[in-house]
Design an enzyme around this catalytic site. Structure first.
Site, PDB file in Angstrom:
ATOM      1  N   LYS A  51      14.756  16.943   7.384  1.00 29.70           N
ATOM      2  CA  LYS A  51      15.954  16.210   6.963  1.00 29.70           C
ATOM      3  C   LYS A  51      16.692  15.533   8.116  1.00 29.70           C
ATOM      4  CE  LYS A  51      17.041  20.091   4.839  1.00 29.70           C
ATOM      5  NZ  LYS A  51      16.483  21.024   3.958  1.00 29.70           N
TER       6      LYS A  51
ATOM      7  N   LYS B 272      21.342  16.263   2.118  1.00 29.71           N
ATOM      8  CA  LYS B 272      20.558  15.706   1.009  1.00 29.71           C
ATOM      9  C   LYS B 272      21.304  14.576   0.307  1.00 29.71           C
ATOM     10  CE  LYS B 272      18.116  20.054   0.490  1.00 29.71           C
ATOM     11  NZ  LYS B 272      18.241  21.404  -0.063  1.00 29.71           N
TER      12      LYS B 272
HETATM   13  N1  HSE Z   1      17.861  26.230   2.164  1.00 23.13           N
HETATM   14  C1  HSE Z   1      17.548  25.180   1.273  1.00 23.13           C
HETATM   15  C2  HSE Z   1      18.009  25.570  -0.117  1.00 23.13           C
HETATM   16  C3  HSE Z   1      16.078  24.911   1.309  1.00 23.13           C
HETATM   17  O1  HSE Z   1      18.433  26.718  -0.285  1.00 23.13           O
HETATM   18  O2  HSE Z   1      18.002  24.747  -0.994  1.00 23.13           O
HETATM   19  C4  HSE Z   1      15.624  23.503   1.180  1.00 23.13           C
HETATM   20  O3  HSE Z   1      16.375  22.561   1.845  1.00 23.13           O
END
Ligand code: HSE
Length: 342
Positions: free
Chosen positions: A125, A224
């Protein structure tokens, strides 16, 4: 296709397992039979072999020794940079750890790969959050393909879903549950687990980040939403443009009180177009049980797209995991394989 794998942690191991498991169907249905000419990882070792590496032997060494130094053939010890430049691969599969502040080591490696005319698939990312436009332009200049499906909801199609299905459609707003760990913790707290116990279980499931702070404080979801806004909504957001509040601000009492009113706390990431600008945020919200996002429980993720033609469209599925994220890489590799055949 000739591949070089950079990083051999959970994600690239997931890819190797899928390449083995799906070998026949990939060849038969998709004419996909890649040769892995090199793997480079600073911890478990590096090998280059012009004639291609045997996946079964690599996986067996990883299982027995968690190291590939005893592989039966090839040249050992190349670092990532040398592997990218000299392994004679046309496509680099990059899965080094995410760093949202610097993007490194991935960002420099991706720049090297693109400048050396290598296609890229990555699940990292950091580089996409920090330098999406630069990397996209570099790929275009060097006439190579750059794919990063796994940076959003692991193998659950989001980027490719929108690219292939939203032709001529404008996304007005995105709202999603984009962090599995936070959603898992909130769901388990509803059935009486303490925050600490729920976090421990999320870590045991292997979905939490190495530093779970990124999950709890909303940074992973913010990364994200930046990717979604910039890649799918034409935005140019930086990480610091997102207003971020994590689930550490929600108390057990808040969750119980909401439940009594048939409501649910969720960590919601939003990006909304207003007067040509995109405003993004991550924050815990109380959702009524009429809201489809309130039904997304456990480690499952979901994104709702509000569009100008089709109204609301929701995609839901896993957002983490070895096999799931390995599949994101595989789907990107198949995309490149298809493009080369056209
Ligand atoms: N740690 C992230 C989650 C994993 O719990 O969604 C993927 O980015």
């Amino acid at each position: 296709m000739k591949l070089a794998l950079i990083g051999l942690g959970t994600v690239n191991r997931g890819l190797l397992e899928l390449l083995l498991e799906k070998k026949d169907i990939l060849l038969k249905e998709y004419n996909f039979n890649p040769l892995i000419t090199a793997i480079s990882d600073p911890v478990v070792g590096s090998i280059f072999s012009e004639k291609g590496l045997n996946i079964e032997e690599i996986l067996s060494l990883l299982q027995k020794e968690n190291n590939i130094g005893n592989y039966s053939d090839g040249v050992k010890g190349w670092d990532s940079e040398k592997t990218i430049k000299e392994a004679n691969a046309d496509t680099i599969v990059e899965a080094t750890p995410t760093d949202l502040e610097t993007g490194e080591p991935g960002l420099s490696l991706l720049r090297t790969a693109l400048s050396n005319k290598k296609n890229i698939v990555t699940t990292n990312k950091g580089p996409i959050v920090l330098a999406y436009r630069e990397l996209r332009d570099l790929a275009e200049k060097n006439e190579v393909i750059f794919r990063f499906e796994g940076t959003v909801l692991s193998g659950t199609p989001v980027i490719s879903f929108v690219e292939s299905n939203f032709k001529g459609i404008e996304i007005k707003e995105v709202r999603g549950i984009m962090n599995g760990t936070a959603n898992y913790i909130l769901t388990k707290m509803e059935i009486g687990l303490s925050y600490e116990e729920a976090l421990k279980r999320a870590q045991e499931k292997g979905i939490a980040e190495e530093q779970p702070e990124a999950d709890i404080k909303g940074w992973d979801a913010a990364a994200k939403i930046v990717i979604v806004a910039n890649v799918l909504m034409g935005g140019n957001l930086k990480f610091k443009d997102v207003s971020i509040k994590g689930i550490d601000t929600v108390r057990e009492n808040d969750i119980i009180k909401a439940l009594q009113e048939r409501k649910h706390w969720k960590l919601i990431a939003t990006a909304k177009k207003t007067e040509g600008k995109i405003i993004a945020s991550v924050a815990p919200e109380i959702l009524s049980d009429q809201d489809p996002l309130s039904k997304i429980t456990g480690s499952i993720n979901a994104i709702n797209f509000t569009t100008d033609i089709l109204g609301n469209i929701m995609v839901s599925g896993p957002g983490a995991g070895k096999r799931e994220t390995g599949y994101a890489l595989l789907s990107d590799l198949l995309y490149i394989n298809e493009s080369r055949r056209m």
